[in-house]
Enzyme design. Structure first.
Site, PDB file in Angstrom:
ATOM      1  N   TYR A 156     -30.966 -22.967 -14.517  1.00  0.00           N
ATOM      2  CA  TYR A 156     -31.055 -22.830 -13.066  1.00  0.00           C
ATOM      3  C   TYR A 156     -29.861 -21.992 -12.614  1.00  0.00           C
ATOM      4  O   TYR A 156     -28.707 -22.331 -12.895  1.00  0.00           O
ATOM      5  CB  TYR A 156     -31.029 -24.195 -12.341  1.00  0.00           C
ATOM      6  CG  TYR A 156     -31.038 -23.947 -10.856  1.00  0.00           C
ATOM      7  CD1 TYR A 156     -32.229 -23.719 -10.197  1.00  0.00           C
ATOM      8  CD2 TYR A 156     -29.846 -23.817 -10.138  1.00  0.00           C
ATOM      9  CE1 TYR A 156     -32.243 -23.388  -8.847  1.00  0.00           C
ATOM     10  CE2 TYR A 156     -29.853 -23.492  -8.792  1.00  0.00           C
ATOM     11  CZ  TYR A 156     -31.057 -23.287  -8.161  1.00  0.00           C
ATOM     12  OH  TYR A 156     -31.078 -22.940  -6.832  1.00  0.00           O
ATOM     13  N   ARG A 185     -20.758 -36.011  -9.483  1.00  0.00           N
ATOM     14  CA  ARG A 185     -19.705 -36.486  -8.582  1.00  0.00           C
ATOM     15  C   ARG A 185     -20.293 -37.452  -7.558  1.00  0.00           C
ATOM     16  O   ARG A 185     -21.504 -37.509  -7.381  1.00  0.00           O
ATOM     17  CB  ARG A 185     -19.079 -35.293  -7.850  1.00  0.00           C
ATOM     18  CG  ARG A 185     -18.262 -34.400  -8.749  1.00  0.00           C
ATOM     19  CD  ARG A 185     -17.732 -33.192  -8.023  1.00  0.00           C
ATOM     20  NE  ARG A 185     -18.782 -32.267  -7.654  1.00  0.00           N
ATOM     21  CZ  ARG A 185     -19.126 -31.958  -6.414  1.00  0.00           C
ATOM     22  NH1 ARG A 185     -18.507 -32.508  -5.405  1.00  0.00           N
ATOM     23  NH2 ARG A 185     -20.091 -31.105  -6.178  1.00  0.00           N
TER      24      ARG A 185
HETATM   25  C1  LIG Z   1     -37.429 -23.436  -5.360  1.00  0.00           C
HETATM   26  C2  LIG Z   1     -36.181 -22.647  -5.565  1.00  0.00           C
HETATM   27  C3  LIG Z   1     -35.284 -22.514  -4.532  1.00  0.00           C
HETATM   28  C4  LIG Z   1     -34.112 -21.773  -4.694  1.00  0.00           C
HETATM   29  N1  LIG Z   1     -33.240 -21.707  -3.663  1.00  0.00           N
HETATM   30  C5  LIG Z   1     -32.083 -21.039  -3.824  1.00  0.00           C
HETATM   31  C6  LIG Z   1     -31.120 -21.006  -2.778  1.00  0.00           C
HETATM   32  O1  LIG Z   1     -31.300 -21.596  -1.710  1.00  0.00           O
HETATM   33  N2  LIG Z   1     -29.971 -20.310  -2.985  1.00  0.00           N
HETATM   34  C7  LIG Z   1     -29.709 -19.650  -4.162  1.00  0.00           C
HETATM   35  O2  LIG Z   1     -28.657 -19.034  -4.287  1.00  0.00           O
HETATM   36  N3  LIG Z   1     -30.622 -19.657  -5.163  1.00  0.00           N
HETATM   37  C8  LIG Z   1     -31.795 -20.323  -5.027  1.00  0.00           C
HETATM   38  N4  LIG Z   1     -32.719 -20.338  -6.051  1.00  0.00           N
HETATM   39  C9  LIG Z   1     -32.451 -19.550  -7.271  1.00  0.00           C
HETATM   40  C10 LIG Z   1     -33.039 -18.115  -7.204  1.00  0.00           C
HETATM   41  O3  LIG Z   1     -34.433 -18.195  -7.048  1.00  0.00           O
HETATM   42  C11 LIG Z   1     -32.671 -17.375  -8.497  1.00  0.00           C
HETATM   43  O4  LIG Z   1     -31.266 -17.231  -8.551  1.00  0.00           O
HETATM   44  C12 LIG Z   1     -33.281 -15.989  -8.633  1.00  0.00           C
HETATM   45  O5  LIG Z   1     -34.646 -15.982  -8.374  1.00  0.00           O
HETATM   46  C13 LIG Z   1     -33.059 -15.463 -10.046  1.00  0.00           C
HETATM   47  O6  LIG Z   1     -33.512 -14.125 -10.134  1.00  0.00           O
HETATM   48  P1  LIG Z   1     -34.026 -13.514 -11.499  1.00  0.00           P
HETATM   49  O7  LIG Z   1     -34.159 -12.060 -11.268  1.00  0.00           O
HETATM   50  O8  LIG Z   1     -33.185 -13.976 -12.642  1.00  0.00           O
HETATM   51  O9  LIG Z   1     -35.459 -14.199 -11.753  1.00  0.00           O
HETATM   52  P2  LIG Z   1     -36.838 -14.058 -10.969  1.00  0.00           P
HETATM   53  O10 LIG Z   1     -36.604 -13.951  -9.523  1.00  0.00           O
HETATM   54  O11 LIG Z   1     -37.705 -15.155 -11.461  1.00  0.00           O
HETATM   55  O12 LIG Z   1     -37.429 -12.654 -11.462  1.00  0.00           O
HETATM   56  C14 LIG Z   1     -38.056 -12.504 -12.727  1.00  0.00           C
HETATM   57  C15 LIG Z   1     -39.236 -11.567 -12.552  1.00  0.00           C
HETATM   58  O13 LIG Z   1     -39.724 -11.202 -13.857  1.00  0.00           O
HETATM   59  C16 LIG Z   1     -41.121 -11.024 -13.764  1.00  0.00           C
HETATM   60  N5  LIG Z   1     -41.654 -11.119 -15.134  1.00  0.00           N
HETATM   61  C17 LIG Z   1     -41.546 -12.174 -15.977  1.00  0.00           C
HETATM   62  N6  LIG Z   1     -42.100 -11.868 -17.176  1.00  0.00           N
HETATM   63  C18 LIG Z   1     -42.583 -10.624 -17.084  1.00  0.00           C
HETATM   64  C19 LIG Z   1     -43.250  -9.735 -18.000  1.00  0.00           C
HETATM   65  N7  LIG Z   1     -43.515 -10.091 -19.279  1.00  0.00           N
HETATM   66  N8  LIG Z   1     -43.589  -8.499 -17.569  1.00  0.00           N
HETATM   67  C20 LIG Z   1     -43.319  -8.096 -16.295  1.00  0.00           C
HETATM   68  N9  LIG Z   1     -42.674  -8.894 -15.394  1.00  0.00           N
HETATM   69  C21 LIG Z   1     -42.306 -10.132 -15.791  1.00  0.00           C
HETATM   70  C22 LIG Z   1     -41.562 -12.127 -12.833  1.00  0.00           C
HETATM   71  O14 LIG Z   1     -42.797 -11.785 -12.227  1.00  0.00           O
HETATM   72  C23 LIG Z   1     -40.411 -12.180 -11.812  1.00  0.00           C
HETATM   73  O15 LIG Z   1     -40.719 -11.414 -10.666  1.00  0.00           O
HETATM   74  C24 LIG Z   1     -33.848 -21.118  -5.918  1.00  0.00           C
HETATM   75  C25 LIG Z   1     -34.761 -21.265  -6.978  1.00  0.00           C
HETATM   76  C26 LIG Z   1     -35.887 -22.048  -6.820  1.00  0.00           C
HETATM   77  C27 LIG Z   1     -36.812 -22.229  -7.993  1.00  0.00           C
END
Ligand SMILES: Cc1cc2nc3c(=O)[nH]c(=O)nc-3n(C[C@H](O)[C@H](O)[C@H](O)COP(=O)(O)OP(=O)(O)OC[C@H]3O[C@@H](n4cnc5c(N)ncnc54)[C@H](O)[C@@H]3O)c2cc1C
Length: 385
Positions: free
Chosen positions: A350, A175
């Site tokens: 993402y 947009r």
């Molecule tokens: C730089 C950045 C900024 C962001 N800012 C925002 C924001 O301002 N607002 C917002 O709403 N969202 C934001 N996000 C998005 C947010 O980070 C995600 O929504 C969130 O982290 C997703 O959670 P998750 O549990 O799916 O993944 P993750 O938080 O990545 O958790 C996955 C976990 O699995 C573990 N893991 C992986 N493989 C294995 C294995 N084989 N054995 C054991 N453990 C394992 C990892 O260590 C990790 O701790 C941002 C993302 C980034 C990259």
């Protein structure tokens, strides 16, 4: 073992914590594995030992959502403080307000335009010869013209994605990325805030549920899967298959930490639009907790680069090559049983935190329904492709 079954959850981030809590509350025996030494995944926050500042260890996180159920859910486990994300950018020797708004336009062009005038003015800047924009650059030139594009989009995008905006698809800039008023709140969502004691405290609250056993600093390998009735996997999809089709493309971030006595930049996030500055932004963490007072300050210079095998994957690239590779992993995953890939890494997307929580709540609900009906759980609720 509990009567209902034994569940493994890989990852103690928001995906794993929300699914784990729901299933443990439902009577399953839930084991959560995380290779890291802490819970919270990439949202992890911790207090800096020297200054007491709450640091967003893997980059700044601001909670924003229109989803009332998700907002109510997070407010059960943490007190959310009002927080609006107001970003500044340093570009071509000046500081401007982002997202590009009426203040930015007036300052940049040295004008005093009202909204309708600014709209008409921008039409004169736009490159109307571009009728069917194919690349990010063409799309930006079509929308805002060369001057604004070069000051606010070109350098930052190039640093963030490691390639020229001419190599990125137009769809990234869907947009018109400009506001014709003075609203500098980065997000439009009706609920916005910051957990008073950080995100790890929020996740700790979610995990505070009988029936959950947490294994930190423990890597889960797929050879362990058969010991469980079902696995929810929020680790990297390609990692689960030992990268047999190569590594999916990600950008990683390096944070160069420095401290300052006082207030370093006067705001939480300062972008750097010029390509001559190697970092994309500086975050000053104490400004994420404006209700706290700290003399010392902790800042991160943020650098973006291609993700190598040993790096933390941050942003999925999802260009043409990644999509083909991804399709191969999805086909491979769909041959599996008793596993569901979830979260930002498990589905190579993402995801904002609110979307992550929404999907995790839906995943847990579907699992209960399918179990109740003796039906199989899908490998993906949200297809990565
Ligand atoms: C730089 C950045 C900024 C962001 N800012 C925002 C924001 O301002 N607002 C917002 O709403 N969202 C934001 N996000 C998005 C947010 O980070 C995600 O929504 C969130 O982290 C997703 O959670 P998750 O549990 O799916 O993944 P993750 O938080 O990545 O958790 C996955 C976990 O699995 C573990 N893991 C992986 N493989 C294995 C294995 N084989 N054995 C054991 N453990 C394992 C990892 O260590 C990790 O701790 C941002 C993302 C980034 C990259």
């Amino acid at each position: 073992m509990s009567a209902k079954g034994r569940i493994a959850i890989v990852g103690a981030g928001l995906s794993g914590a929300v699914i784990g809590r729901a299933l443990a509350a439902d009577g399953y025996s839930v084991e959560i594995f995380d290779s890291r030494s802490h819970i919270g995944g990439n949202c992890h926050t911790e207090r800096d030992a020297d200054t007491g500042v709450m640091v967003h260890v893997y980059g700044p996180h601001i909670f924003h959502t229109d989803d009332d159920e998700v907002w109510d859910y997070v407010n059960r486990f943490a007190t959310f403080m009002p927080y609006k994300n107001r970003v500044k950018t340093t570009s071509q020797g000046q500081v401007f307000s982002l997202p590009v708004n009426l203040h930015t336009i007036n300052q940049f062009f040295g004008k005093t335009l009202r909204p309708d005038e600014a709209r008409a003015f921008l039409e004169t800047q736009a490159d109307t010869a571009i009728t069917d924009p194919q690349t990010f650059e063409e799309q930006a030139l079509r929308f805002v013209g060369r001057d604004l594009y070069e000051a606010f989009f070109k350098g930052y995008t190039q640093k963030q994605w490691g390639c020229s905006p001419t190599a990125l698809p137009a769809s990234i800039l869907k947009r018109l990325p400009v506001r014709f008023n003075y609203d500098d709140n980065y997000f439009f969502h009706k609920h916005q805030g910051m957990p008073e004691n950080g995100y790890t405290d929020l996740v700790r609250g979610i995990l505070d549920q009988p029936g959950i056993t947490l294994h930190l600093e423990t890597v889960f390998h797929r050879s362990q899967k058969d010991a469980f009735d079902h696995v929810f996997y929020s680790g990297p999809l390609d990692g689960y298959f030992d990268y047999e089709n190569g590594q999916l493309g990600y950008r990683t971030l390096d944070f160069e930490r420095f401290t300052y006595d006082g207030d370093y930049q006067g705001c939480a996030v300062m972008n750097y639009g010029d390509v001559s500055v190697p970092y994309t932004r500086i975050t000053e963490h104490k400004h994420f907790s404006p209700w706290e007072t700290h003399q010392g300050s902790v800042c991160y210079r943020e650098f973006s680069r291609e993700c190598g095998p040993e790096d933390i994957p941050y942003y999925p690239i999802r260009l043409v090559e990644e999509k083909q590779q991804l399709a191969a992993y999805v086909r491979r995953a769909e041959e599996e049983e008793a596993i569901t890939f979830v979260g930002r890494l498990g589905t190579y997307r993402y995801l904002d935190m609110d979307v992550t929580i929404r999907e995790a709540l839906d995943t847990a609900r579907l699992f209960r329904d399918r179990r109740g009906a003796d039906a199989a759980m899908p490998v993906f609720l949200h297809s990565p492709v």
